[in-house]
Design an enzyme around this catalytic site. Structure first.
Site, PDB file in Angstrom:
ATOM      1  N   TYR A  22      22.662  36.806  62.356  1.00 52.45           N
ATOM      2  CA  TYR A  22      23.309  37.685  61.370  1.00 52.45           C
ATOM      3  C   TYR A  22      22.438  38.902  61.044  1.00 52.45           C
ATOM      4  O   TYR A  22      22.399  39.357  59.908  1.00 52.45           O
ATOM      5  CB  TYR A  22      23.665  36.892  60.104  1.00 52.45           C
ATOM      6  CG  TYR A  22      24.327  35.578  60.435  1.00 52.45           C
ATOM      7  CD1 TYR A  22      25.607  35.557  60.985  1.00 52.45           C
ATOM      8  CD2 TYR A  22      23.661  34.366  60.271  1.00 52.45           C
ATOM      9  CE1 TYR A  22      26.197  34.355  61.358  1.00 52.45           C
ATOM     10  CE2 TYR A  22      24.251  33.166  60.635  1.00 52.45           C
ATOM     11  CZ  TYR A  22      25.522  33.170  61.176  1.00 52.45           C
ATOM     12  OH  TYR A  22      26.092  31.997  61.551  1.00 52.45           O
ATOM     13  N   TYR A 154      33.357  26.673  57.045  1.00 54.68           N
ATOM     14  CA  TYR A 154      32.579  27.314  58.107  1.00 54.68           C
ATOM     15  C   TYR A 154      32.619  26.392  59.324  1.00 54.68           C
ATOM     16  O   TYR A 154      32.322  25.196  59.218  1.00 54.68           O
ATOM     17  CB  TYR A 154      31.122  27.550  57.685  1.00 54.68           C
ATOM     18  CG  TYR A 154      30.305  28.120  58.821  1.00 54.68           C
ATOM     19  CD1 TYR A 154      30.392  29.472  59.149  1.00 54.68           C
ATOM     20  CD2 TYR A 154      29.496  27.302  59.608  1.00 54.68           C
ATOM     21  CE1 TYR A 154      29.684  29.993  60.228  1.00 54.68           C
ATOM     22  CE2 TYR A 154      28.781  27.814  60.683  1.00 54.68           C
ATOM     23  CZ  TYR A 154      28.883  29.154  60.989  1.00 54.68           C
ATOM     24  OH  TYR A 154      28.194  29.671  62.062  1.00 54.68           O
ATOM     25  N   ASP A 255      35.077  18.324  61.215  1.00 52.56           N
ATOM     26  CA  ASP A 255      33.863  18.984  61.686  1.00 52.56           C
ATOM     27  C   ASP A 255      32.695  18.403  60.890  1.00 52.56           C
ATOM     28  O   ASP A 255      32.449  18.793  59.751  1.00 52.56           O
ATOM     29  CB  ASP A 255      34.001  20.497  61.476  1.00 52.56           C
ATOM     30  CG  ASP A 255      32.747  21.257  61.877  1.00 52.56           C
ATOM     31  OD1 ASP A 255      31.706  20.613  62.129  1.00 52.56           O
ATOM     32  OD2 ASP A 255      32.809  22.498  61.927  1.00 52.56           O
ATOM     33  N   LYS A 284      24.085  19.810  65.169  1.00 53.25           N
ATOM     34  CA  LYS A 284      22.933  19.955  64.273  1.00 53.25           C
ATOM     35  C   LYS A 284      21.941  18.780  64.351  1.00 53.25           C
ATOM     36  O   LYS A 284      21.062  18.822  65.185  1.00 53.25           O
ATOM     37  CB  LYS A 284      23.417  20.228  62.860  1.00 53.25           C
ATOM     38  CG  LYS A 284      24.030  21.627  62.774  1.00 53.25           C
ATOM     39  CD  LYS A 284      24.075  22.204  61.363  1.00 53.25           C
ATOM     40  CE  LYS A 284      24.187  23.700  61.382  1.00 53.25           C
ATOM     41  NZ  LYS A 284      25.541  24.234  61.256  1.00 53.25           N
TER      42      LYS A 284
END
Ligand SMILES: *Cc1c(COP(=O)(O)O)cnc(C)c1O
Length: 434
Positions: A22, A154, A255, A284
């Site tokens: 980002y 997200y 998710d 993750k």
């Protein structure tokens, strides 16, 4: 050996050439240069704010649950490296991938039976969406191709995941009008322990029913919305989604890339609701933060449906699919997690976070302090001054990465009580100065 570069040279080259998450190019804020990491500590190449080591309050974005440089994971990686780091997965298979897939099937909710190993969380979400759309196509319902989610989510930064990220508050507003247009329900009412709001539940049910003809799947992060705003909701809404999806012939995708492997106090957040999705994404913490790997699991019914189509295969196959090195470390990481009383450690951290973050409640500018499992969040009533907040945490000897109006931590499960207190003090300092 290449000639060594000084920290100053490295940072100059970094700014000149290297994109960060980002980030703008050339870079503006100077990143901290990490030399090595061990246990819960990041060792800096040169002192910053008087600190040459920082306690990691971020677990490298939810992933390093066992901390860094762990002997068991190092051994797993070294052992596998001596055999092979990678071979293609088309036409070949190997023990690390098979063992890992079997283990994931064993520990996830019952009906999930088949495993697609992808190389990042975002790709695993792409695969989940492809599975759902292809399932309906195979069953002669190609019009079922849209997704429904709730706001505040997200799901990653590639195309399909971006289309189900929060459409307003998120980083992907720029792409409205270009992304596939999905259906959004209001964000779930906040509070893990709050009694489910009947009117909201009815709204979810109604929306799914109204769009059933065009809906392939509902996709949500169960219990914790992470990068979309670090908010918690009642598991009751997941049961509402399950019922509505069953009633209206829509698939349900969870998710669990951020919530999986114990972070919320349950091994998978779906367990809080006592239900199972049709498709589940993991990533993750899957490799304990060592290597990039993700998995998309689905039920036998979803796989059967896909296999009945005109194209009876799932047409997806990343070059590094099933990477043996990552799979071996993932299998070792899960074994390490399950070999200890991880739930007690997460509970201990939860208690420590409640205690340590309590002082932030009375700070001016703090809207809310919330904790669930090994996740602690201080929400401000204003946009955080990233530079000031980060500096305040570093001064306390802690690494944090605040965003929007949020200063938060999800420490490694091995974080001791003293280090945890230090992390909490740093979160409070960051909240005060940010
Ligand atoms: C981080 C995250 C992703 C994306 O994973 P990457 O590995 O960064 O592509 C997707 N969904 C959730 C819930 C996440 O937290």
């Amino acid at each position: 050996m290449p000639e060594p570069l000084s920290p100053r040279e490295l940072l100059a080259l970094d700014r000149q050439h290297v994109w960060h998450p980002y980030g703008p190019m050339p870079g503006r804020a100077a990143p901290l240069l990490v030399e090595s990491a061990s246990g819960v500590r990041l060792r800096l190449a040169e002192p910053v704010e008087g600190q040459d080591e920082l306690v990691d309050g971020m677990s490298s974005w939810w992933s390093a649950v066992h901390g860094y440089n762990h002997p068991v994971l190092n051994d797993a990686a070294r052992g596998q490296l001596g055999r092979m780091s990678h071979v293609m997965f088309g036409g070949l298979t190997h023990e690390p991938a098979v063992r890992l897939a079997k283990r994931l099937v064993d520990i996830t909710p019952e009906p999930l039976e088949h495993v697609f190993l992808a190389d990042s969380g975002s790709v695993s979400v792409e695969v989940a969406v492809k599975m759902c759309l292809q399932y309906w196509r195979s069953l002669g319902k190609p019009c079922k191709q849209r997704l429904l989610t709730w706001r505040g989510g997200y799901h990653g930064d590639t195309w399909q995941p971006m289309s189900v990220c929060d459409p307003d508050g998120g980083m992907h507003e720029l792409w409205q009008g270009v992304l596939p247009r999905q259906i959004f329900a209001d964000a779930p009412p906040a509070g893990f322990d709050a009694a489910p709001d009947e009117a909201y539940a009815a709204q979810l049910h109604e929306l799914i029913g109204r769009h059933a003809e065009e809906l392939a799947a509902v996709i949500v992060e169960p219990v914790v919305q992470g990068a979309g705003g670090m908010s918690f909701h009642s598991p009751g809404y997941l049961r509402v989604l399950r019922e509505a999806c069953d009633a209206h012939d829509v698939l349900l995708v969870f998710d669990e890339i951020a919530t999986g492997f114990g972070r919320t106090g349950a091994l998978f957040a779906a367990e809080h609701a006592g239900i199972a999705p049709d498709v589940m994404c993991l990533g993750k913490a899957l490799t304990g933060g060592y290597l990039t790997l993700a998995a998309t699991l689905c039920t036998a019914a979803v796989a059967d449906g896909i296999s009945r189509g005109a194209l009876p295969v799932l047409a997806h196959g990343p070059t590094f699919m099933g990477n043996p090195l990552a799979a071996a470390v993932a299998d070792a990481s899960i074994e390490l997690l399950l070999s200890q009383d991880w739930a007690r450690e997460v509970k201990r951290i939860e208690t420590g976070l409640w205690e340590g973050l309590a002082p932030a409640r009375s700070h001016a500018g703090v809207r809310e302090v919330r904790v669930l499992g090994a996740i602690g969040v201080v929400q401000l009533d204003h946009e955080v001054d990233m530079a000031a907040a980060t500096r305040a945490a570093v001064r306390e000897g802690v690494w944090l990465r605040p965003f929007r109006d949020l200063i938060y931590t999800m420490p490694p499960y091995i974080t001791g009580d003293d280090d945890l207190a230090r992390i909490c003090a740093a979160v409070c300092a960051a909240a005060r100065e940010g």
